[in-house]
Design an enzyme around this catalytic site. Structure first.
Site, PDB file in Angstrom:
ATOM      1  N   GLU A 159       0.855  -1.184   0.000  1.00  0.00           N
ATOM      2  CA  GLU A 159       0.000   0.000   0.000  1.00  0.00           C
ATOM      3  C   GLU A 159       0.891   1.235   0.000  1.00  0.00           C
ATOM      4  OE1 GLU A 159      -3.474   0.261   0.049  1.00  0.00           O
ATOM      5  OE2 GLU A 159      -2.691   2.243  -0.416  1.00  0.00           O
ATOM      6  N   GLY A 264      14.018  21.494   4.354  1.00  0.00           N
ATOM      7  CA  GLY A 264      13.496  21.947   5.642  1.00  0.00           C
ATOM      8  C   GLY A 264      13.800  20.969   6.751  1.00  0.00           C
ATOM      9  N   CYS A 271       6.064   5.920   8.739  1.00  0.00           N
ATOM     10  CA  CYS A 271       6.573   5.047   7.665  1.00  0.00           C
ATOM     11  C   CYS A 271       8.034   5.299   7.305  1.00  0.00           C
ATOM     12  CB  CYS A 271       5.710   5.205   6.421  1.00  0.00           C
ATOM     13  SG  CYS A 271       4.044   4.589   6.661  1.00  0.00           S
ATOM     14  N   LYS A 274      11.050   4.602   9.990  1.00  0.00           N
ATOM     15  CA  LYS A 274      11.231   3.208  10.436  1.00  0.00           C
ATOM     16  C   LYS A 274      11.439   2.267   9.256  1.00  0.00           C
ATOM     17  CE  LYS A 274       6.759   1.400   9.900  1.00  0.00           C
ATOM     18  NZ  LYS A 274       6.379   0.271   9.082  1.00  0.00           N
TER      19      LYS A 274
HETATM   20  C1  UDX Z   1       4.804   7.857   3.027  1.00  0.00           C
HETATM   21  C2  UDX Z   1       4.817   7.525   1.520  1.00  0.00           C
HETATM   22  O1  UDX Z   1       4.718   8.711   0.765  1.00  0.00           O
HETATM   23  C3  UDX Z   1       3.683   6.581   1.195  1.00  0.00           C
HETATM   24  O2  UDX Z   1       3.731   6.210  -0.173  1.00  0.00           O
HETATM   25  C4  UDX Z   1       3.791   5.367   2.070  1.00  0.00           C
HETATM   26  O3  UDX Z   1       2.717   4.504   1.837  1.00  0.00           O
HETATM   27  C5  UDX Z   1       3.818   5.748   3.548  1.00  0.00           C
HETATM   28  O4  UDX Z   1       4.864   6.676   3.785  1.00  0.00           O
HETATM   29  P1  UDX Z   1       3.396   9.504   4.565  1.00  0.00           P
HETATM   30  O5  UDX Z   1       4.161   8.966   5.722  1.00  0.00           O
HETATM   31  O6  UDX Z   1       1.920   9.699   4.677  1.00  0.00           O
HETATM   32  O7  UDX Z   1       3.601   8.571   3.287  1.00  0.00           O
HETATM   33  O8  UDX Z   1       4.021  10.933   4.268  1.00  0.00           O
HETATM   34  P2  UDX Z   1       4.698  11.701   3.035  1.00  0.00           P
HETATM   35  O9  UDX Z   1       3.717  12.593   2.404  1.00  0.00           O
HETATM   36  O10 UDX Z   1       5.417  10.756   2.180  1.00  0.00           O
HETATM   37  O11 UDX Z   1       5.731  12.622   3.834  1.00  0.00           O
HETATM   38  C6  UDX Z   1       6.728  12.040   4.675  1.00  0.00           C
HETATM   39  C7  UDX Z   1       7.528  13.091   5.386  1.00  0.00           C
HETATM   40  O12 UDX Z   1       8.428  13.709   4.483  1.00  0.00           O
HETATM   41  C8  UDX Z   1       6.744  14.204   6.043  1.00  0.00           C
HETATM   42  O13 UDX Z   1       7.274  14.415   7.344  1.00  0.00           O
HETATM   43  C9  UDX Z   1       6.982  15.397   5.161  1.00  0.00           C
HETATM   44  O14 UDX Z   1       6.907  16.611   5.872  1.00  0.00           O
HETATM   45  C10 UDX Z   1       8.387  15.118   4.646  1.00  0.00           C
HETATM   46  N1  UDX Z   1       8.705  15.729   3.346  1.00  0.00           N
HETATM   47  C11 UDX Z   1       8.015  15.356   2.231  1.00  0.00           C
HETATM   48  C12 UDX Z   1       9.737  16.645   3.250  1.00  0.00           C
HETATM   49  O15 UDX Z   1      10.393  16.984   4.237  1.00  0.00           O
HETATM   50  N2  UDX Z   1      10.040  17.174   2.020  1.00  0.00           N
HETATM   51  C13 UDX Z   1       9.385  16.831   0.908  1.00  0.00           C
HETATM   52  O16 UDX Z   1       9.725  17.351  -0.163  1.00  0.00           O
HETATM   53  C14 UDX Z   1       8.325  15.898   1.008  1.00  0.00           C
END
Ligand code: UDX
Length: 445
Positions: A159, A264, A271, A274
């Site tokens: 997923e 940033g 996810c 870990k």
């Molecule tokens: C992630 C994956 O995107 C998803 O496909 C997987 O199923 C689960 O893990 P999620 O944890 O919901 O999803 O968050 P995501 O939108 O991927 O962001 C992860 C982290 O990266 C956030 O803390 C976000 O602030 C950070 N981030 C994201 C950045 O610091 N810079 C970016 O350019 C993008």
């Protein structure tokens, strides 16, 4: 597409973030779905139409699914075994305490507990993120313990949903991955995902091990991309260059692209952090640790972001945080979520407090979770209250409401007009015009 009567009946085991969304969306697509969880409080909430976490659009869909009669909930695995033709495993695989490995106790537990109730041909489908090799072990575990024996098959269907966009990502995913061991398993998955296949969502059919790997490989790539631009931010800091302009220039190269290139405070959540650690751990077990050793750097760069943000606040506070009032905007690990697992925002707030700062935290959705987990932090009921008398304002989660803050208005309530933009989300020029000192990692002061 098969008629509703012929459609496989689905159980979803584990109704946390992933499972609840999957169960609700499958029911909305017209399948009969039974959501199962060991936590009666969660099941009661869902059955009465309450989503136990913040996810835009999901409460409306839950009501629709319940009204349609296609969705029900239970805590009983015997009922699940009786009900389902296809059983989705959606339980968590958190980081093991004191180790980088994934804790597989919930995945193994649900397989072990469900197996005795599998009395006819059925497909168990893993969705949880697991170390490669888990599916092979679970197949044996299921078939050894199920009355139906080898009539129970296992498939893996990772997923990729993002929190905040869970509904969209479930109903309109970029791709589907079917890890299967037989043509029958593939056919089952094609029936279960028929409405998405009709919309021509790309499907990759592969073996179990590849399907398990796709998920960790995707998350590792995303984490690497974020840490890459944050590493560039560190180089920018040493040279007076501007990482925002650098990222923008890189993003116009279609081979690189601009997504996940936002510098940033870095990544957090349940996810990415870990998953990269568990991947390194598993690769080392397999004797290929060297191949993914760079992920340790990715992790280290990411952790440094948090400490460096604290450095910036300290610097602006004159080198000593003791007694300094700091307004912390954000607690969730990212906007549109109330999830605080490994949240960079709360890490920064706690580090500031440990150095003696008087912090005041505000987040539009994550306050309850933050308060429960970190009761020692001080919380405010809104942006203005959090900023009251603050010497430094630090933006930690880029919620839209924070982007829209009027720096002139905020300037009226703070003690000092200094903002540290941990997410590169604010309009630096606008804030400077309103008399603020604007600071962000990787940008000249
Ligand atoms: C992630 C994956 O995107 C998803 O496909 C997987 O199923 C689960 O893990 P999620 O944890 O919901 O999803 O968050 P995501 O939108 O991927 O962001 C992860 C982290 O990266 C956030 O803390 C976000 O602030 C950070 N981030 C994201 C950045 O610091 N810079 C970016 O350019 C993008």
């Amino acid at each position: 597409m098969s008629s509703t009567e012929q459609r496989p009946r689905i159980t979803v085991l584990g109704t946390g973030y992933l499972g609840a969304t999957h169960a609700i969306c499958m029911a909305v697509l017209g399948y009969d779905v039974l959501g199962v969880d060991t936590d009666p409080a969660k099941i009661d909430a869902l059955a009465s139409g309450q989503v136990p976490f913040f996810e835009p659009g999901l409460p409306e869909l839950l009501r629709k699914a319940l009204d349609s009669g296609h969705l029900s909930f239970s805590t009983d695995l015997a009922e699940a075994g009786e009900f389902g033709d296809v059983h989705f495993i959606c339980v968590g695989t958190p980081q093991k305490a004191g180790s980088d490995a994934a804790d597989l106790r919930y995945v193994e537990g649900v397989a072990r507990d469900l197996a005795p109730f599998l009395r006819r041909r059925c497909l168990v489908v893993g969705k949880s993120t697991v170390p490669v090799g888990t599916a092979a072990r679970l197949t044996t575990l299921l078939q050894d313990n199920a009355p139906a024996g080898t009539d129970v098959e296992l498939a893996w269907n990772p997923e990729f949903l993002r929190e905040g966009y869970a509904v969209e990502d479930t109903l309109h995913p970029d791709r589907l991955v079917f890890g299967v061991a037989s043509a029958w398993a593939q056919e089952c998955l094609e029936e279960v995902f028929a409405p998405l296949l009709a919309e021509e969502v790309p499907v990759v059919v592969t073996d179990l091990a590849t399907a398990e790997l796709v998920k960790v490989a995707a998350n590792s790539f995303l984490a690497t991309k974020i840490s890459y631009i944050n590493a560039m931010a560190e180089v920018c800091e040493a040279t007076g260059a501007d990482v925002q302009d650098l990222a923008r220039a890189l993003s116009h190269d279609s081979r690189i692209g601009g997504r996940f290139l936002q510098p940033g405070l870095g990544f957090g959540g349940g996810c990415l952090p870990k998953d990269i650690r568990a991947f390194v751990h598993r690769a080392e077990e397999l004797g290929v640790g060297r191949s993914v050793a760079f992920l340790r750097q990715v992790d280290a760069i990411n952790k440094r972001r948090r400490a460096r943000t604290v450095d910036l606040v300290r610097e602006e506070a004159g080198g000593d945080l003791r007694g300094v009032r700091v307004c912390c905007l954000g607690a969730a690990f990212k906007p549109n979520s109330d999830d605080i697992r490994d949240a960079p925002a709360l890490d920064v707030a706690r580090m500031l407090q440990q150095e003696g700062a008087v912090v005041s935290v505000y987040d539009p959705e994550a306050m309850e979770n933050a308060r429960r987990t970190y009761p020692d932090l001080q919380y405010a009921s809104g942006v203005m209250e959090a900023a009251e008398g603050a010497a430094v304002v630090v933006l930690l989660t880029e919620w839209e409401v924070f982007r829209e803050i009027d720096p002139w208005l905020l300037g009226q309530v703070v003690a000092g007009r200094t903002v540290v933009d941990g997410r590169h989300a604010l309009d630096a020029a606008g804030w400077r015009t309103a008399g603020w000192t604007y600071r962000a990692l990787g940008r000249a002061s």
